[in-house]
Design an enzyme around this catalytic site. Sequence first.
Site, PDB file in Angstrom:
ATOM      1  N   HIS A 287       0.829  -1.207   0.000  1.00 53.16           N
ATOM      2  CA  HIS A 287       0.000   0.000   0.000  1.00 53.16           C
ATOM      3  C   HIS A 287       0.868   1.264   0.000  1.00 53.16           C
ATOM      4  O   HIS A 287       0.714   2.128  -0.870  1.00 53.16           O
ATOM      5  CB  HIS A 287      -0.911  -0.027   1.239  1.00 53.16           C
ATOM      6  CG  HIS A 287      -1.770   1.178   1.401  1.00 53.16           C
ATOM      7  ND1 HIS A 287      -3.077   1.205   0.996  1.00 53.16           N
ATOM      8  CD2 HIS A 287      -1.516   2.400   1.923  1.00 53.16           C
ATOM      9  CE1 HIS A 287      -3.596   2.398   1.260  1.00 53.16           C
ATOM     10  NE2 HIS A 287      -2.668   3.140   1.834  1.00 53.16           N
ATOM     11  N   GLU A 288       1.783   1.344   0.955  1.00 52.50           N
ATOM     12  CA  GLU A 288       2.622   2.543   1.054  1.00 52.50           C
ATOM     13  C   GLU A 288       3.540   2.651  -0.171  1.00 52.50           C
ATOM     14  O   GLU A 288       3.826   3.761  -0.630  1.00 52.50           O
ATOM     15  CB  GLU A 288       3.439   2.548   2.349  1.00 52.50           C
ATOM     16  CG  GLU A 288       2.612   2.484   3.648  1.00 52.50           C
ATOM     17  CD  GLU A 288       1.571   3.590   3.798  1.00 52.50           C
ATOM     18  OE1 GLU A 288       1.767   4.683   3.244  1.00 52.50           O
ATOM     19  OE2 GLU A 288       0.534   3.338   4.470  1.00 52.50           O
ATOM     20  N   HIS A 291       1.737   4.523  -2.780  1.00 51.96           N
ATOM     21  CA  HIS A 291       1.866   5.976  -2.576  1.00 51.96           C
ATOM     22  C   HIS A 291       3.249   6.465  -3.037  1.00 51.96           C
ATOM     23  O   HIS A 291       3.372   7.479  -3.700  1.00 51.96           O
ATOM     24  CB  HIS A 291       1.747   6.320  -1.083  1.00 51.96           C
ATOM     25  CG  HIS A 291       0.352   6.310  -0.536  1.00 51.96           C
ATOM     26  ND1 HIS A 291      -0.652   7.096  -1.042  1.00 51.96           N
ATOM     27  CD2 HIS A 291      -0.193   5.637   0.511  1.00 51.96           C
ATOM     28  CE1 HIS A 291      -1.764   6.900  -0.325  1.00 51.96           C
ATOM     29  NE2 HIS A 291      -1.514   6.010   0.609  1.00 51.96           N
ATOM     30  N   GLU A 317      -4.728   7.928  -2.696  1.00 47.93           N
ATOM     31  CA  GLU A 317      -5.235   6.689  -2.112  1.00 47.93           C
ATOM     32  C   GLU A 317      -5.628   5.703  -3.219  1.00 47.93           C
ATOM     33  O   GLU A 317      -5.547   4.488  -3.027  1.00 47.93           O
ATOM     34  CB  GLU A 317      -6.423   7.031  -1.200  1.00 47.93           C
ATOM     35  CG  GLU A 317      -6.585   6.128  -0.011  1.00 47.93           C
ATOM     36  CD  GLU A 317      -5.334   5.936   0.828  1.00 47.93           C
ATOM     37  OE1 GLU A 317      -5.163   4.813   1.336  1.00 47.93           O
ATOM     38  OE2 GLU A 317      -4.519   6.862   0.996  1.00 47.93           O
TER      39      GLU A 317
END
Lengths: 522, 522
Positions: A287-288, A291, A317
């Site tokens: 997830h990170e 980003h 997001e």
Amino acid sequence: MEINPAAQNGEINPMTNCEQKNQKHKETSVFGKLEKHLEQAMAYQTALILIEWDNETLAPEQAGPYTARVQGTLSAAYQSVMTSSEVQKLLRQCEAESLSEQECAIVREAKEEMERLACIPPEEYRAYQELVSESTRIWAKAREDDDFDAFAPTLEKIISYQKKFASYRAKEGQKLYDVMLDSYEKGFDMEKLNEFFGKLKEELVPFLKKVMDSGVEIRDEFLTGAYPEEKQQELAHFLAEYVGFDFTKGVMAVSAHPFTTSLHNHDVRITTHYSDHVDSSLFSVIHEAGHGIYEMGVEDCLTQTLIGQGASMGMHESQSRFMENIVGRNGAFWVPVYQKLQEMFPDQLGDISREQFVEAVNKVQPGLIRTEADELCYSLHVLVRYELEKKLIEEDLDVKELPKLWADYYEKYLGVRPATDAQGVLQDIHWAQGSFGYFPSYALGSAFAAQMYAWMREHMDFEGLLRSGDIQAIVKVLGEHIHKYGKLKESRELLKAMTGEDFDPDYYIRYLKEKYGTLYHV
Amino acid sequence: MEINPAAQNGEINPMTNCEQKNQKHKETSVFGKLEKHLEQAMAYQTALILIEWDNETLAPEQAGPYTARVQGTLSAAYQSVMTSSEVQKLLRQCEAESLSEQECAIVREAKEEMERLACIPPEEYRAYQELVSESTRIWAKAREDDDFDAFAPTLEKIISYQKKFASYRAKEGQKLYDVMLDSYEKGFDMEKLNEFFGKLKEELVPFLKKVMDSGVEIRDEFLTGAYPEEKQQELAHFLAEYVGFDFTKGVMAVSAHPFTTSLHNHDVRITTHYSDHVDSSLFSVIHEAGHGIYEMGVEDCLTQTLIGQGASMGMHESQSRFMENIVGRNGAFWVPVYQKLQEMFPDQLGDISREQFVEAVNKVQPGLIRTEADELCYSLHVLVRYELEKKLIEEDLDVKELPKLWADYYEKYLGVRPATDAQGVLQDIHWAQGSFGYFPSYALGSAFAAQMYAWMREHMDFEGLLRSGDIQAIVKVLGEHIHKYGKLKESRELLKAMTGEDFDPDYYIRYLKEKYGTLYHV
């Protein structure tokens, strides 16, 4: 302010989207003069970002109050540059200039930021920044001690500042929570979000119930246990790199709540945390990394300017959740990778087939913690926060009532009730950081991602690329359509330019129903 | 500028050296107004310190050139505040004010800093800061590649800036290298240092030869080998804490060249590096902890002001070398600690007695690397650098000739000759950081430390305290006489107030001759 057509055509380098700069022109033009001031403001901002990163990942326990003074001074300096009469004059003068698209976008952002800051008295802004810097520490301790009362007075102060600041910026008749929402995602006010969340509530709450009543049992006990931290660390590093996070332009560290930050496109930082649930850090890292890849993909000519970051919170997001769920929780993703996992954790995963593993990481299990929620429940966690924020901001809900209401909403939408505040209202850092209106972006991001995925499946062999380990081909498409632009264009504009359609939440609902309908035979 | 006698007596809190502040007075007085500006300058400085720390310990490989822009902007902002006409006016006005001792010291430091900066054109200062930020990366790579030529052009530029800056500050007839020396240690110009180093050369070069010809053989092969890094890390943490480094107010990380830095007295940071020589990281950690304890000991009312750090480079080095050599290499130090070491490294040290270990860590062995030099050879390493710096600055030595001259001097004073530049002229970061005139402080610091030690032995059972593990009693004395004052007083003044005598290098020579004469029977 006119967009200079020459700059839009001949002067934009077609290969890179970057404008050829004329150094001499740059220094003497009105925009060039403005840029000098913005560069200074950006330097203060970058210093603040690094201090915050350092506070979350490394700084010693007692540093807080002293470092907060430095943060207060730097924030004040930032505000002072952005709202100086010189900058205000240059911004007005820019209106009459013939500017390139990029320059226009920078002026637009600068003007918004100036107006946002100019309406706050400097002493108030400074006091608020110091409060926020303190409050994250107070929150962390309150969470550790499971003691909401220790955090409540600080939270109350933050909300009161947030409302005051929003009231300064509110247009005639504009609601305060709409002002807050606007700063994270333009064009999504309560009216739009009530509709969006209404649709999710109407479709997903009963669908979740059907899934839970399906009788299908998915084993996932093997995801929990003695997964040694150094092995998890090695896995985290491998996966981040595998999905495209470039460690020559980024670093990874450990913090209480995983987050991504960036000093510029060549210094992007992600954090994770390790527990005995291997999937928790595993998907948080993907997830990170999503980003982070976005930030690394912003073009060089935009980085270190006011339009050098992701287009919006929701778009950001969308990229992280795209990577986490649509890529990372995709069965095809694990075809080239799962064997490595088995080799790293032979005791835990040696006897577990890839299919079992993929089912396990997609298991639907309503829980208490948003960041560990499965994909189907996720937006319902956001729904709880959206409804509570509306009450806090628009209905003056007493913060003391938060823990109980939080628990009630969880019970209503997810069928679970937290026994402690640490597992309930204290779980997220956002409110401690003063981020009200941020949470809806998480659900919007998931919906953006689903719409992009639908389009990509039509234009490329998405699952085939995952199976052959060619994630770079997918990142490249996202880079070309989304990442490279930074804030040059707004999120809805980018989504439309990529998919050919305006935002349509039905893609998200269809995607979830199709995926989980298949998995749970409902 | 007068020191207010009331402030010197009644208004100084006798317990803490801190003045009782009258908040209202503070904001409206001339000094109060000055303080607001200095607070801003200190915030930029603190941000720069954190960025530099981050560059050395964590930042990703490609971040450099982008972050350098931020550093350039912050440096320029610092310079702009410190040299603003408003600050210059307030400093002049302070001359006529009745100020406390603490305020006087801050004004004195601010005036010096203002004069130092005001003489440099802002654009030049900014370009220089960017160069320095780049050059440490170029140096690190050149050292890694053992390629002095890759660093030489950058070093040449740095020297040329340093000379230019020194020429701006030089008083009528003052030599450039004296200007540089003055910024690290007041009152030690070439005339004084020629005398100091002349004495060391005259006494220690022949004494070292006697030691080497003594025929005494000290075993130390057990200090090298498979000392696992995580065990060394654990040991480093233990020893730093044991000598008094408080990990609630400090952190430790890894970097190419160990160093100490601090954001304020509640955030002090040390680094180390690990190799297969266990004593290398072990004593480097005790050394940096000595620096760190000094910074942590500065009183609260001084931190985050211009007088909130150690008195001088030499005084700082006296504290680190005191801890490393006079405490850490003292046989008595290991009485309560050695058993722990044996338990941590049973294969390597299980059969080695404490006496053997202490002899080994005091073995005299002329080598190539300053930071790993034994105590006796150490100041001769500094002598080489002092003589080369004099040539570079005063005799326009071509940097291309540095590697050969470096090797020649090592041969002359220490009897060893580096085969590579990485082991020779490229070993230290200092010149890459633009620190010319810094090295002599290392030798001066050792001499200060020896003088303090002589005084302490007369006033307390020094070795007895070490044997009983009561290092805090020793730290407390240093804290009371040295640490708490920060830059409130100058180094020579502090040394004299503590020991009752002006600086006398004979203590250092006597200390070395006595200690190593005993060990080598010469």
